[in-house]
Design a protein around this motif. Sequence first.
Motif, PDB file in Angstrom:
ATOM      1  N   LEU A  16      -3.970  57.067  51.792  1.00 55.62           N
ATOM      2  CA  LEU A  16      -2.709  56.362  52.019  1.00 55.62           C
ATOM      3  C   LEU A  16      -2.943  54.860  52.161  1.00 55.62           C
ATOM      4  CD1 LEU A  16       0.171  57.482  52.261  1.00 55.62           C
ATOM      5  CD2 LEU A  16      -0.065  57.393  54.737  1.00 55.62           C
ATOM      6  N   LEU A  17      -3.980  54.485  52.886  1.00 54.40           N
ATOM      7  CA  LEU A  17      -4.280  53.070  53.066  1.00 54.40           C
ATOM      8  C   LEU A  17      -4.746  52.454  51.753  1.00 54.40           C
ATOM      9  CD1 LEU A  17      -4.485  50.689  55.027  1.00 54.40           C
ATOM     10  CD2 LEU A  17      -6.818  51.428  55.582  1.00 54.40           C
ATOM     11  N   GLY A  18      -5.481  53.212  50.953  1.00 59.07           N
ATOM     12  CA  GLY A  18      -5.919  52.699  49.653  1.00 59.07           C
ATOM     13  C   GLY A  18      -4.745  52.384  48.751  1.00 59.07           C
ATOM     14  N   LEU A  19      -3.742  53.267  48.744  1.00 60.33           N
ATOM     15  CA  LEU A  19      -2.544  53.020  47.947  1.00 60.33           C
ATOM     16  C   LEU A  19      -1.789  51.796  48.454  1.00 60.33           C
ATOM     17  CD1 LEU A  19      -1.235  56.679  47.527  1.00 60.33           C
ATOM     18  CD2 LEU A  19      -2.138  55.200  45.716  1.00 60.33           C
ATOM     19  N   ALA A  20      -1.671  51.703  49.766  1.00 59.19           N
ATOM     20  CA  ALA A  20      -0.974  50.556  50.339  1.00 59.19           C
ATOM     21  C   ALA A  20      -1.722  49.263  50.038  1.00 59.19           C
ATOM     22  CB  ALA A  20      -0.812  50.741  51.845  1.00 59.19           C
ATOM     23  N   ARG A  39       3.152  36.494  46.527  1.00 54.83           N
ATOM     24  CA  ARG A  39       2.994  36.516  47.995  1.00 54.83           C
ATOM     25  C   ARG A  39       4.362  36.484  48.694  1.00 54.83           C
ATOM     26  NH1 ARG A  39      -1.224  33.221  46.246  1.00 54.83           N
ATOM     27  NH2 ARG A  39      -3.310  33.985  46.780  1.00 54.83           N
ATOM     28  N   ASN A  40       4.279  36.620  50.037  1.00 57.26           N
ATOM     29  CA  ASN A  40       5.477  36.600  50.888  1.00 57.26           C
ATOM     30  C   ASN A  40       6.503  37.621  50.404  1.00 57.26           C
ATOM     31  OD1 ASN A  40       7.031  35.709  53.073  1.00 57.26           O
ATOM     32  ND2 ASN A  40       8.131  34.223  51.812  1.00 57.26           N
ATOM     33  N   ARG A  41       6.015  38.821  50.101  1.00 59.60           N
ATOM     34  CA  ARG A  41       6.896  39.866  49.576  1.00 59.60           C
ATOM     35  C   ARG A  41       6.286  41.229  49.852  1.00 59.60           C
ATOM     36  NH1 ARG A  41       7.954  38.886  43.775  1.00 59.60           N
ATOM     37  NH2 ARG A  41       8.461  41.119  43.629  1.00 59.60           N
ATOM     38  N   LEU A  42       7.062  42.254  49.626  1.00 59.05           N
ATOM     39  CA  LEU A  42       6.612  43.643  49.797  1.00 59.05           C
ATOM     40  C   LEU A  42       6.668  44.349  48.458  1.00 59.05           C
ATOM     41  CD1 LEU A  42       7.564  46.142  52.596  1.00 59.05           C
ATOM     42  CD2 LEU A  42       7.907  46.808  50.213  1.00 59.05           C
ATOM     43  N   GLU A  43       5.636  45.122  48.170  1.00 57.34           N
ATOM     44  CA  GLU A  43       5.611  45.955  46.972  1.00 57.34           C
ATOM     45  C   GLU A  43       5.248  47.384  47.351  1.00 57.34           C
ATOM     46  OE1 GLU A  43       6.531  45.210  43.964  1.00 57.34           O
ATOM     47  OE2 GLU A  43       6.923  43.093  44.482  1.00 57.34           O
ATOM     48  N   PRO A  44       5.930  48.367  46.752  1.00 64.36           N
ATOM     49  CA  PRO A  44       5.594  49.771  47.010  1.00 64.36           C
ATOM     50  C   PRO A  44       4.423  50.218  46.158  1.00 64.36           C
ATOM     51  CG  PRO A  44       7.480  49.636  45.557  1.00 64.36           C
ATOM     52  CD  PRO A  44       7.136  48.213  45.920  1.00 64.36           C
ATOM     53  N   ALA A  45       3.847  51.338  46.526  1.00 60.87           N
ATOM     54  CA  ALA A  45       2.662  51.826  45.829  1.00 60.87           C
ATOM     55  C   ALA A  45       2.941  52.145  44.376  1.00 60.87           C
ATOM     56  CB  ALA A  45       2.105  53.057  46.537  1.00 60.87           C
ATOM     57  N   ALA A  71       5.303  56.857  56.402  1.00 58.85           N
ATOM     58  CA  ALA A  71       4.975  55.734  55.538  1.00 58.85           C
ATOM     59  C   ALA A  71       3.917  54.858  56.193  1.00 58.85           C
ATOM     60  CB  ALA A  71       6.227  54.904  55.242  1.00 58.85           C
ATOM     61  N   LEU A  72       3.187  54.136  55.356  1.00 58.06           N
ATOM     62  CA  LEU A  72       2.174  53.215  55.849  1.00 58.06           C
ATOM     63  C   LEU A  72       2.407  51.854  55.205  1.00 58.06           C
ATOM     64  CD1 LEU A  72      -1.583  53.888  56.358  1.00 58.06           C
ATOM     65  CD2 LEU A  72      -0.873  51.802  55.184  1.00 58.06           C
ATOM     66  N   LEU A  73       2.389  50.820  56.029  1.00 53.02           N
ATOM     67  CA  LEU A  73       2.525  49.449  55.560  1.00 53.02           C
ATOM     68  C   LEU A  73       1.214  48.710  55.830  1.00 53.02           C
ATOM     69  CD1 LEU A  73       6.072  48.594  56.952  1.00 53.02           C
ATOM     70  CD2 LEU A  73       5.480  48.903  54.543  1.00 53.02           C
ATOM     71  N   ALA A  74       0.681  48.070  54.793  1.00 53.32           N
ATOM     72  CA  ALA A  74      -0.514  47.240  54.929  1.00 53.32           C
ATOM     73  C   ALA A  74      -0.107  45.779  54.797  1.00 53.32           C
ATOM     74  CB  ALA A  74      -1.544  47.608  53.863  1.00 53.32           C
ATOM     75  N   GLY A  86       2.070  45.806  51.465  1.00 52.13           N
ATOM     76  CA  GLY A  86       2.042  46.940  50.565  1.00 52.13           C
ATOM     77  C   GLY A  86       2.532  48.187  51.259  1.00 52.13           C
ATOM     78  N   LEU A  87       3.302  48.999  50.528  1.00 54.25           N
ATOM     79  CA  LEU A  87       3.934  50.192  51.107  1.00 54.25           C
ATOM     80  C   LEU A  87       3.454  51.440  50.390  1.00 54.25           C
ATOM     81  CD1 LEU A  87       6.140  51.885  52.600  1.00 54.25           C
ATOM     82  CD2 LEU A  87       7.753  51.087  50.846  1.00 54.25           C
ATOM     83  N   ALA A  88       3.040  52.443  51.151  1.00 54.23           N
ATOM     84  CA  ALA A  88       2.683  53.749  50.602  1.00 54.23           C
ATOM     85  C   ALA A  88       3.358  54.828  51.425  1.00 54.23           C
ATOM     86  CB  ALA A  88       1.170  53.952  50.603  1.00 54.23           C
ATOM     87  N   GLU A  89       3.806  55.882  50.720  1.00 51.79           N
ATOM     88  CA  GLU A  89       4.464  56.999  51.395  1.00 51.79           C
ATOM     89  C   GLU A  89       3.579  58.238  51.326  1.00 51.79           C
ATOM     90  OE1 GLU A  89       8.788  57.551  50.548  1.00 51.79           O
ATOM     91  OE2 GLU A  89       8.426  55.966  49.071  1.00 51.79           O
TER      92      GLU A  89
END
Length: 392
Positions: free
Chosen positions: A358-362, A374-380, A251-254, A344-347
């Motif tokens: 992968l980074l583009g999706l994240a 803001r102040n949150r995480l969203e998956p791709a 997984a990649l987190l941006a 942002g999260l991408a798998e």
Amino acid sequence: MTNTLFTIYLFIVVTLVASAGMTLWERNAQPARRRFLGTCAAGYAVLATGCVIATTRTHIPGITGAVLSNLVMLCGYMVVLDAVAALDGRRHRGKSALLLGGMAALWAWGGAQWAVWTWLYAAAVPIALVCLATTWEAWRSPPLRTLRSRNVLIAVTGFHGVVYAARALVLPGIVARFGQGAIELSSTVTLYTGVLYSVVLPMVMLALVREEADAGLVRLATTDHLTELGNRRWFFSEGAELIAAAPGDLALLAFDIDHFKSINDRFGHATGDKVLKSFALILRDVVGPHALLARIGGEEFAIMLPGYDGQGARRVGQAVIDRFADSAVLCRSGVAVSATVSVGLAELGNTGRDVATLLGLADRALYAAKTLGRNRLEPALVALVQPAMAVA
């Protein structure tokens, strides 16, 4: 002394003197290791002096020549030990002084009566101890652990120490069984070991310094100077290798620090730098040593997590969000400045097996997180069904 032994001694002396000169010359090109190289050169010069005395010891009255030769050469080995130990900020000068004093006392006490025994056996003990201590220092020194030349240094000093230990502990039994001829053979073996030491050791010391300098240049080219994380180039290079080798989940987190421009405008760039450093420390602390961490832009960061599925990566990202929101840095006026981060999260999946994809999706998921407050995480997946908006 036979012509053969004299020739070997002469070769060792010339080699050590030349090595001292080359090492001093190298000091000008390696300012970061100037003291180390200077100490090494001094050690070679002292060893060469001891060898010169050894070649003429039979022409010096009494045991004076043997005593001086042994003690001067022992000093040379101690200087080399001090050079290696100093790479990690350690010193052995007190212990070395005690060992040198003990050897001098032994010569004074029994040298005249047992000169041959002292020269052949007892004098080898401190040399063996110092060489093996040098091996230990090379083995344990953190600055040397990533350098390939370290293994050669360990081998040459360790072998030299073992030979001298065998001369002190094993040779007496061999002489008792096979007679005096074993002594001449032992002297020849010891001298050839000295040749190996005098030739290889200076080369290894120079190789260590140059290898360390090259590694430093690589670090400068691949590391962000402010946060000491990897930079964008490094992330793409290492990430490509990690993806190619990934057998399963990855997984990649941006990350993008929220309202970072406002922090710079209100509190100054020095405070902004503190915020970036604080965030980098939190990233390191949360993700551990097995992830790729990089600062890929001004306030943008990314981590790649091998072996993590979406749920595992989400937990990591949320931990970073929570820790960073609870942290604060002090600006010059003493005001505590806090900030938040969007993630942002991408798998790794069917969307592509390269870092850019992968980074583009994240990134798309990251900007969705900013759009949603803001102040949150969203998956791709969320990002794919929502229009991406560039929100500062």
